[in-house]
Structure formats: structure tokens, C-alpha cells
Design an enzyme around this catalytic site. Structure first.
Site, mmCIF file in Angstrom:
data_model
loop_
_atom_site.group_PDB
_atom_site.id
_atom_site.type_symbol
_atom_site.label_atom_id
_atom_site.label_comp_id
_atom_site.label_asym_id
_atom_site.label_seq_id
_atom_site.Cartn_x
_atom_site.Cartn_y
_atom_site.Cartn_z
ATOM 1 N N ASP A 4 0.828 -1.215 0.000
ATOM 2 C CA ASP A 4 0.000 0.000 0.000
ATOM 3 C C ASP A 4 0.861 1.264 0.000
ATOM 4 O O ASP A 4 1.968 1.265 0.522
ATOM 5 C CB ASP A 4 -0.922 -0.028 1.229
ATOM 6 C CG ASP A 4 -2.094 0.927 1.089
ATOM 7 O OD1 ASP A 4 -2.320 1.433 -0.026
ATOM 8 O OD2 ASP A 4 -2.773 1.161 2.099
ATOM 9 N N GLY A 7 -0.195 5.400 -4.406
ATOM 10 C CA GLY A 7 -0.839 6.646 -4.812
ATOM 11 C C GLY A 7 -0.222 7.835 -4.094
ATOM 12 O O GLY A 7 0.122 8.846 -4.714
ATOM 13 N N HIS A 21 2.213 3.320 -9.037
ATOM 14 C CA HIS A 21 2.006 1.878 -9.237
ATOM 15 C C HIS A 21 3.206 1.248 -9.943
ATOM 16 O O HIS A 21 3.607 0.132 -9.638
ATOM 17 C CB HIS A 21 0.713 1.619 -10.014
ATOM 18 C CG HIS A 21 -0.527 2.018 -9.256
ATOM 19 N ND1 HIS A 21 -0.720 1.675 -7.936
ATOM 20 C CD2 HIS A 21 -1.629 2.731 -9.619
ATOM 21 C CE1 HIS A 21 -1.894 2.158 -7.523
ATOM 22 N NE2 HIS A 21 -2.450 2.814 -8.521
ATOM 23 N N SER A 49 -7.551 -5.690 -4.377
ATOM 24 C CA SER A 49 -8.580 -6.256 -3.501
ATOM 25 C C SER A 49 -9.932 -6.287 -4.201
ATOM 26 O O SER A 49 -10.152 -5.594 -5.204
ATOM 27 C CB SER A 49 -8.677 -5.442 -2.204
ATOM 28 O OG SER A 49 -9.398 -4.250 -2.412
ATOM 29 N N LEU A 115 10.637 -20.497 -3.629
ATOM 30 C CA LEU A 115 9.748 -19.553 -2.932
ATOM 31 C C LEU A 115 8.382 -19.595 -3.602
ATOM 32 O O LEU A 115 8.293 -19.522 -4.826
ATOM 33 C CB LEU A 115 10.326 -18.128 -3.048
ATOM 34 C CG LEU A 115 9.438 -16.975 -2.564
ATOM 35 C CD1 LEU A 115 9.381 -16.946 -1.037
ATOM 36 C CD2 LEU A 115 9.963 -15.624 -3.070
HETATM 37 C C1 IPE Z 1 -5.195 -2.603 0.364
HETATM 38 O O1 IPE Z 1 -4.951 -1.279 0.087
HETATM 39 C C2 IPE Z 1 -5.254 -3.405 -0.898
HETATM 40 C C3 IPE Z 1 -3.986 -3.538 -1.614
HETATM 41 C C4 IPE Z 1 -2.837 -3.063 -1.254
HETATM 42 C C5 IPE Z 1 -4.085 -4.279 -2.820
HETATM 43 P P1 IPE Z 1 -6.125 -0.219 -0.081
HETATM 44 O O2 IPE Z 1 -5.492 1.062 -0.442
HETATM 45 O O3 IPE Z 1 -7.157 -0.738 -1.012
HETATM 46 O O4 IPE Z 1 -6.724 -0.189 1.388
HETATM 47 P P2 IPE Z 1 -7.601 0.903 2.129
HETATM 48 O O5 IPE Z 1 -8.681 1.328 1.188
HETATM 49 O O6 IPE Z 1 -6.689 2.029 2.461
HETATM 50 O O7 IPE Z 1 -8.094 0.201 3.345
HETATM 51 C C1 IPE Z 2 -1.663 0.210 -3.289
HETATM 52 O O1 IPE Z 2 -1.476 1.573 -3.361
HETATM 53 C C2 IPE Z 2 -2.016 -0.393 -4.618
HETATM 54 C C3 IPE Z 2 -3.378 -0.915 -4.683
HETATM 55 C C4 IPE Z 2 -4.297 -0.820 -3.757
HETATM 56 C C5 IPE Z 2 -3.744 -1.581 -5.896
HETATM 57 P P1 IPE Z 2 -2.678 2.600 -3.330
HETATM 58 O O2 IPE Z 2 -3.084 2.864 -4.736
HETATM 59 O O3 IPE Z 2 -3.755 2.136 -2.433
HETATM 60 O O4 IPE Z 2 -1.945 3.854 -2.723
HETATM 61 P P2 IPE Z 2 -2.539 4.908 -1.700
HETATM 62 O O5 IPE Z 2 -3.078 4.152 -0.535
HETATM 63 O O6 IPE Z 2 -3.597 5.656 -2.434
HETATM 64 O O7 IPE Z 2 -1.374 5.746 -1.344
HETATM 65 MG MG MG Z 3 -4.085 2.420 -0.454
#
Ligand code: IPE
Ligand code: IPE
Ligand code: MG
Length: 227
Positions: A4, A7, A21, A49, A115
Site C-alpha cells: 500500500d 498513490g 504503481h 482487492s 519460494l
Molecule cells: C489494500 O490497500 C489493498 C492492496 C494493497 C491491494 P487499499 O489502499 O485498497 O486499502 P484501504 O482502502 O486504504 O483500506
Molecule cells: C496500493 O497503493 C495499490 C493498490 C491498492 C492496488 P494505493 O493505490 O492504495 O496507494 P494509496 O493508498 O492511495 O497511497
Molecule cells: Mg491504499
């Protein structure tokens, strides 16, 4: 690992989220290659997710295309490093091309044993438990088992992680103190390790720190340590 923070990493740099990403894929590459050198048997990464479909269509498409790109670019190296790619999630809901590539990756690497890389794609802990309940109910309806046969072991066998041990350690970059529907059943007694580091900045050293902390945890599993 809940990958996570992509973004936020991009926004900090005044770049589009896609940029984050892409950087996240590089972090994944580093950590997978590093894990293959450690006595780590299984690494499970949360890539997309069941809730991430709520994002703008453009971002969803980007993520699905990145999966294809990652496999195209890395499959041979992953294979040579002895990594077995095991996608988990509701795979048949993925776009056709993404599904085609992950199936190809799983097939090509199925005999590798250095792995296991579980890639959680269109994965949700509740969705996983729901499909397990459906399958178990179907077995009962068919007369193959009775309700008395249901126990924790049986339920575990109907999850995507059947025949794998529960995770020892759950790592969440980006500082969020939540599970976001990841491996709900399996992490009942996993050790949690949260860091403010955003996933694209995650380096082998962070993993070492997490493992070091893990090794100093007192795991009691509900019991008491007498020593
Ligand atoms: C969790 O991150 C899912 C993945 C990293 C794939 P999210 O960005 O979707 O989670 P929330 O929305 O902050 O809980
Ligand atoms: C995790 O990063 C990638 C996915 C959930 C697919 P995010 O896209 O959720 O990044 P943030 O949480 O917005 O920083
Ligand atoms: Mg996120």
C-alpha cells in the site's frame, strides 16, 4: 505484505497515481528477489482487492495492465530464481488478458520450489471465506460430509491457501493500521508490523528490520511462556 501507498508516493512527487504503481512494481521485484535468497518459503502480496474495483475505471485498467507487463517482463527471471507464482482471489472476474497471463505464469512456474509467491488479485478475505462456505455447504448437500465434520482444519482446506501454513508475519507499509480485508482467517495469530514507509520506498533493509522485530516478539498463541 499489503503493498500500500503507491498513490501517496506519486502525489508527493506531483505525478499521476500510475507513476506510483509502476514504482510499486519495482519494489515488488526487489523484495521478491530478496526473499528468494532468504529462508522464506512463502510470500503473499496483496496486489488488488475485491474492493479496489471502486476506483476509477482508468486506474483499475492501469493496474490490470501492469500485471500483464510485470509477467511479460519478469516471468523468465522469476522462473530461473525458482519462484512459484500462485495467484489467489476470484480470478475468473479478472479481465481476459490479465487472467491469461497469470495462468501462464502459474503454469510455467508450477514445479518451482525455492519460494511460493502468492499474488492476491481480486482477493478479499470475506469473499474467500464466503466461497469456502458455499463449497462446504455443497458437500453437505451432496451427502459427502455432515455438519459434524466441519472444523477449523476443514475450513482452512477450502481457502485459497489450503495446505499452506498461516503467515507468521504481516507487513503493512504506508502506516495504515488496518487489515483491509486481507487474509482474515489466516492471520488470526500473525505478528503485525506496520511502517510509515510507502510501498514504492520499501527496500530489503525494511524487510530485514521487520524480520528482526519478528524474531524478538513473544508469540504466545493464547498460552503463557513459562521460561
Ligand atoms: C489494500 O490497500 C489493498 C492492496 C494493497 C491491494 P487499499 O489502499 O485498497 O486499502 P484501504 O482502502 O486504504 O483500506
Ligand atoms: C496500493 O497503493 C495499490 C493498490 C491498492 C492496488 P494505493 O493505490 O492504495 O496507494 P494509496 O493508498 O492511495 O497511497
Ligand atoms: Mg491504499
Amino acid at each position: 505484505i499489503i503493498m500500500d501507498g503507491n498513490g501517496r508516493w506519486a502525489i508527493q512527487r506531483n505525478k499521476p497515481r500510475l507513476f506510483g504503481h509502476r514504482a510499486g512494481i519495482k519494489a515488488l521485484k526487489r523484495i521478491v528477489e530478496f526473499c528468494a535468497k532468504l529462508p522464506v518459503d512463502i510470500l503473499t502480496v496483496f496486489a488488488f482487492s475485491t474492493e479496489n474495483w471502486k476506483r476509477p475505471k482508468e486506474e483499475v485498467n492501469t493496474l490490470m495492465n501492469l500485471v500483464v507487463e510485470y509477467i511479460e517482463r519478469e516471468l523468465d527471471l522469476l522462473d530461473r530464481n525458482g519462484i512459484k507464482i500462485n495467484p489467489i482471489g476470484i480470478l475468473d472476474e479478472l479481465p481476459e488478458k490479465t487472467l491469461e497471463y497469470i495462468k501462464k505464469a502459474a503454469e510455467k512456474t508450477k514445479d518451482n520450489n525455492k519460494l511460493v509467491l502468492n499474488v492476491a488479485l481480486n482477493y478479499g478475505g470475506r469473499a474467500e471465506i464466503t466461497q469456502a462456505v458455499k463449497k462446504i455447504c455443497q458437500k453437505i448437500a451432496n451427502g459427502e460430509i455432515t455438519p459434524q465434520d466441519i472444523n477449523e482444519d476443514l475450513i482452512s482446506r477450502f481457502l485459497y491457501t489450503s495446505n499452506m501454513p498461516d503467515p507468521d508475519l504481516l507487513i503493512r507499509p504506508s502506516g495504515e493500521m488496518r487489515l483491509s480485508n486481507f487474509l482474515l482467517w489466516q492471520i488470526a495469530y500473525s505478528e503485525l508490523w506496520v511502517t510509515n514507509v510507502l510501498w514504492p520506498d520499501f527496500k530489503p533493509q525494511h524487510l530485514i528490520n521487520a524480520i528482526y522485530d519478528f524474531q524478538n516478539r513473544d508469540r504466545r498463541f493464547g498460552g503463557i511462556n513459562l521460561s
